[in-house]
Design a protein around this motif. Structure first.
Motif, PDB file in Angstrom:
ATOM      1  N   ILE A 173      68.019  33.691  -1.958  1.00 38.79           N
ATOM      2  CA  ILE A 173      67.825  35.017  -2.540  1.00 38.79           C
ATOM      3  C   ILE A 173      66.449  35.082  -3.184  1.00 38.79           C
ATOM      4  O   ILE A 173      66.082  34.220  -3.985  1.00 38.79           O
ATOM      5  CB  ILE A 173      68.915  35.338  -3.589  1.00 38.79           C
ATOM      6  CG1 ILE A 173      70.296  35.357  -2.932  1.00 38.79           C
ATOM      7  CG2 ILE A 173      68.639  36.676  -4.261  1.00 38.79           C
ATOM      8  CD1 ILE A 173      71.433  35.631  -3.911  1.00 38.79           C
ATOM      9  N   MET A 175      64.045  37.892  -5.324  1.00 35.12           N
ATOM     10  CA  MET A 175      64.110  39.124  -6.088  1.00 35.12           C
ATOM     11  C   MET A 175      62.704  39.581  -6.456  1.00 35.12           C
ATOM     12  O   MET A 175      61.821  38.748  -6.727  1.00 35.12           O
ATOM     13  CB  MET A 175      64.962  38.925  -7.349  1.00 35.12           C
ATOM     14  CG  MET A 175      66.405  38.569  -7.055  1.00 35.12           C
ATOM     15  SD  MET A 175      67.331  37.963  -8.507  1.00 35.12           S
ATOM     16  CE  MET A 175      67.088  39.302  -9.653  1.00 35.12           C
ATOM     17  N   ARG A 215      73.523  48.705   0.068  1.00 34.84           N
ATOM     18  CA  ARG A 215      73.590  49.074  -1.345  1.00 34.84           C
ATOM     19  C   ARG A 215      74.970  48.751  -1.879  1.00 34.84           C
ATOM     20  O   ARG A 215      75.797  48.184  -1.157  1.00 34.84           O
ATOM     21  CB  ARG A 215      73.245  50.545  -1.522  1.00 34.84           C
ATOM     22  CG  ARG A 215      71.789  50.875  -1.155  1.00 34.84           C
ATOM     23  CD  ARG A 215      71.539  52.363  -1.129  1.00 34.84           C
ATOM     24  NE  ARG A 215      70.105  52.663  -0.998  1.00 34.84           N
ATOM     25  CZ  ARG A 215      69.477  52.697   0.169  1.00 34.84           C
ATOM     26  NH1 ARG A 215      70.148  52.446   1.313  1.00 34.84           N
ATOM     27  NH2 ARG A 215      68.180  52.979   0.208  1.00 34.84           N
ATOM     28  N   GLN A 220      79.329  43.179   3.030  1.00 37.14           N
ATOM     29  CA  GLN A 220      78.413  42.049   2.961  1.00 37.14           C
ATOM     30  C   GLN A 220      78.411  41.290   4.284  1.00 37.14           C
ATOM     31  O   GLN A 220      79.403  41.277   5.004  1.00 37.14           O
ATOM     32  CB  GLN A 220      78.817  41.115   1.817  1.00 37.14           C
ATOM     33  CG  GLN A 220      78.763  41.757   0.441  1.00 37.14           C
ATOM     34  CD  GLN A 220      79.080  40.769  -0.652  1.00 37.14           C
ATOM     35  OE1 GLN A 220      79.327  39.598  -0.396  1.00 37.14           O
ATOM     36  NE2 GLN A 220      79.067  41.232  -1.897  1.00 37.14           N
ATOM     37  N   ILE A 232      68.256  36.968   1.472  1.00 39.14           N
ATOM     38  CA  ILE A 232      68.551  38.264   0.872  1.00 39.14           C
ATOM     39  C   ILE A 232      67.390  38.642  -0.049  1.00 39.14           C
ATOM     40  O   ILE A 232      67.029  37.884  -0.950  1.00 39.14           O
ATOM     41  CB  ILE A 232      69.866  38.234   0.073  1.00 39.14           C
ATOM     42  CG1 ILE A 232      71.018  37.820   0.982  1.00 39.14           C
ATOM     43  CG2 ILE A 232      70.138  39.587  -0.557  1.00 39.14           C
ATOM     44  CD1 ILE A 232      72.353  37.694   0.252  1.00 39.14           C
ATOM     45  N   MET A 234      66.148  41.314  -2.873  1.00 34.25           N
ATOM     46  CA  MET A 234      66.762  42.215  -3.846  1.00 34.25           C
ATOM     47  C   MET A 234      65.699  42.949  -4.651  1.00 34.25           C
ATOM     48  O   MET A 234      64.672  42.376  -5.016  1.00 34.25           O
ATOM     49  CB  MET A 234      67.651  41.431  -4.823  1.00 34.25           C
ATOM     50  CG  MET A 234      68.933  40.904  -4.257  1.00 34.25           C
ATOM     51  SD  MET A 234      69.956  40.169  -5.582  1.00 34.25           S
ATOM     52  CE  MET A 234      71.400  39.684  -4.646  1.00 34.25           C
ATOM     53  N   THR A 235      65.971  44.225  -4.936  1.00 41.95           N
ATOM     54  CA  THR A 235      65.122  45.016  -5.807  1.00 41.95           C
ATOM     55  C   THR A 235      65.931  46.183  -6.355  1.00 41.95           C
ATOM     56  O   THR A 235      67.108  46.361  -6.012  1.00 41.95           O
ATOM     57  CB  THR A 235      63.880  45.537  -5.058  1.00 41.95           C
ATOM     58  OG1 THR A 235      62.959  46.086  -5.996  1.00 41.95           O
ATOM     59  CG2 THR A 235      64.257  46.594  -4.029  1.00 41.95           C
ATOM     60  N   ASP A 237      67.227  50.031  -6.869  1.00 44.76           N
ATOM     61  CA  ASP A 237      67.532  51.130  -5.952  1.00 44.76           C
ATOM     62  C   ASP A 237      67.524  52.446  -6.713  1.00 44.76           C
ATOM     63  O   ASP A 237      68.059  52.528  -7.828  1.00 44.76           O
ATOM     64  CB  ASP A 237      68.903  50.907  -5.301  1.00 44.76           C
ATOM     65  CG  ASP A 237      69.228  51.981  -4.272  1.00 44.76           C
ATOM     66  OD1 ASP A 237      68.274  52.544  -3.693  1.00 44.76           O
ATOM     67  OD2 ASP A 237      70.421  52.259  -4.061  1.00 44.76           O
ATOM     68  N   VAL A 246      71.263  48.124  -7.237  1.00 50.21           N
ATOM     69  CA  VAL A 246      70.485  47.073  -6.574  1.00 50.21           C
ATOM     70  C   VAL A 246      70.473  47.333  -5.076  1.00 50.21           C
ATOM     71  O   VAL A 246      71.519  47.580  -4.471  1.00 50.21           O
ATOM     72  CB  VAL A 246      71.079  45.681  -6.869  1.00 50.21           C
ATOM     73  CG1 VAL A 246      70.308  44.595  -6.123  1.00 50.21           C
ATOM     74  CG2 VAL A 246      71.057  45.404  -8.367  1.00 50.21           C
ATOM     75  N   GLN A 248      69.551  45.699  -1.355  1.00 46.98           N
ATOM     76  CA  GLN A 248      69.448  44.372  -0.749  1.00 46.98           C
ATOM     77  C   GLN A 248      69.126  44.490   0.739  1.00 46.98           C
ATOM     78  O   GLN A 248      69.633  45.384   1.421  1.00 46.98           O
ATOM     79  CB  GLN A 248      70.758  43.593  -0.928  1.00 46.98           C
ATOM     80  CG  GLN A 248      71.209  43.473  -2.372  1.00 46.98           C
ATOM     81  CD  GLN A 248      72.483  42.697  -2.530  1.00 46.98           C
ATOM     82  OE1 GLN A 248      72.595  41.579  -2.019  1.00 46.98           O
ATOM     83  NE2 GLN A 248      73.464  43.250  -3.243  1.00 46.98           N
ATOM     84  N   ASP A 250      69.220  42.079   4.125  1.00 44.90           N
ATOM     85  CA  ASP A 250      69.716  40.820   4.686  1.00 44.90           C
ATOM     86  C   ASP A 250      68.905  40.453   5.922  1.00 44.90           C
ATOM     87  O   ASP A 250      68.588  41.318   6.754  1.00 44.90           O
ATOM     88  CB  ASP A 250      71.195  40.942   5.048  1.00 44.90           C
ATOM     89  CG  ASP A 250      72.054  41.322   3.854  1.00 44.90           C
ATOM     90  OD1 ASP A 250      71.812  40.772   2.764  1.00 44.90           O
ATOM     91  OD2 ASP A 250      72.957  42.173   4.015  1.00 44.90           O
ATOM     92  N   PRO A 274      70.414  39.849 -11.576  1.00 48.82           N
ATOM     93  CA  PRO A 274      69.763  41.105 -11.192  1.00 48.82           C
ATOM     94  C   PRO A 274      69.886  42.161 -12.278  1.00 48.82           C
ATOM     95  O   PRO A 274      70.938  42.321 -12.894  1.00 48.82           O
ATOM     96  CB  PRO A 274      70.514  41.513  -9.916  1.00 48.82           C
ATOM     97  CG  PRO A 274      71.094  40.246  -9.379  1.00 48.82           C
ATOM     98  CD  PRO A 274      71.414  39.407 -10.574  1.00 48.82           C
TER      99      PRO A 274
END
Length: 338
Positions: A173, A175, A215, A220, A232, A234-235, A237, A246, A248, A250, A274
């Protein structure tokens, strides 16, 4: 050519052939048009009109228009006496094209570690560079650092320490912020299924293929098994600086998986989750705030003794620096993916 070899009406020196053409009856400091010209103190060979820097205006042009000092010498020097009009050197800048430096490229520390194969392949100290993420579709080329606290993410994307590094079997992951501090992950939601990007670590370059964007509430992906790898991104949203969740992305590992270096043992700290803020920023925030108040009080006293102009001249830079330090610490208390 040196500074003293500036070609006057009576003398021309060429450093390529070391020829000296002199007119004994001419004033060595005279301008051909009768103007007084002081001796130049700054001379740059790139300013010369002619010579090997500009063949188009050097030999042939100098010989035909009188800017050359003869057939061979005029081509080499490109200035001086010719068979036509008298020549006088014209200042002509020669532009050099400097390659633009990509400020988002790998820093010296990570570059040296990758070159010497000493970059970490497992758990390391927080803030240490561990990978280089390159997503050309959205213009991302960022150094990834270890840990995902707010202060680490202020410098760029971070690697979540309870996951393996990119390129290794399992789930990794990364971020990054959506808008704050340059927002390196502000456009990862524009990636489409099937697009590829790379992550470079101490184990080499690893290629990933986007599986999709999801989202909160979306299904998943399946947990990777065996040598399969899942990355993954992540940031935040939603609206910039006002995230509502968050986002994501993939991606599956396409290149061969490398040996796993393990994960950070123990439970991940709450401030590395997160959208978490950094609670440890409260102490420096209070200290910097007190310093700002003391500086403001000191300037109020100084205004009575020195006057308004002198007080602002001295005090404004101090207040600005302290206010910047306070705001920097306050920003760390906000959600880390902001």
């Amino acid at each position: 050519m040196t500074r003293r070899d500036w070609p006057y009406a009576g003398e021309v020196r060429c450093e390529h052939r070391d020829h000296l053409h002199a007119d004994p009856d001419a004033d060595p400091h005279a301008h051909p048009l009768g103007l007084h010209v002081p001796h130049p103190h700054v001379h740059d060979e790139r300013w010369l009109r002619g010579g090997r820097l500009h063949h188009g205006h050097g030999g042939r042009y100098g010989h035909e228009r009188g800017y050359g000092g003869g057939h061979e010498r005029g081509y080499e020097c490109g200035y001086g006496h010719g068979h036509g009009r008298q020549g006088w050197p014209r200042r002509h800048r020669h532009r050099r094209h400097h390659p633009r430096t990509d400020r988002r490229g790998p820093g010296p520390e990570l570059r040296d570690k990758l070159a010497n194969v000493t970059a970490p392949v497992g758990p390391t100290e927080a803030g240490a560079p561990v990978a280089l993420l390159a997503i050309p579709q959205i213009g991302v080329r960022e150094v990834v650092r270890e840990a995902t606290t707010a202060d680490v993410l202020a410098s760029g994307p971070g690697h979540r320490r309870d996951t393996v590094l990119p390129g290794q079997p399992g789930t990794s992951i990364l971020m990054g912020r959506q808008a704050g501090y340059g927002g390196p992950f502000g456009h990862i939601g524009d990636l489409e299924r099937g697009e590829t990007f790379t992550v470079t670590t101490g184990q080499g370059e690893h290629e990933y293929r986007v599986l999709g964007v999801r989202r909160a509430g979306d299904p998943q992906p399946a947990k990777p098994t065996g040598d399969a790898g899942l990355l993954i991104l992540m940031t935040g949203d939603g609206t910039p600086y006002m995230p509502r969740g968050v986002l994501q992305v993939d991606a599956e590992l396409l290149s061969p998986a490398q040996q796993s270096g393990g994960r950070t043992p123990g439970r991940l700290a709450a401030e590395e989750a997160p959208m978490a803020g950094q609670a440890s920023a409260w102490v420096p925030l209070i200290l910097w705030g007190q310093a700002l108040l003391l500086a403001a009080a000191a300037l109020a006293w100084a205004r009575v003794r020195w006057g308004r102009a002198h007080t602002w001249l001295v005090g404004f830079p101090v207040l600005a620096a302290l206010a910047l330090a306070v705001s920097d610490q306050a920003a760390l208390l906000l959600p880390s993916l902001l």
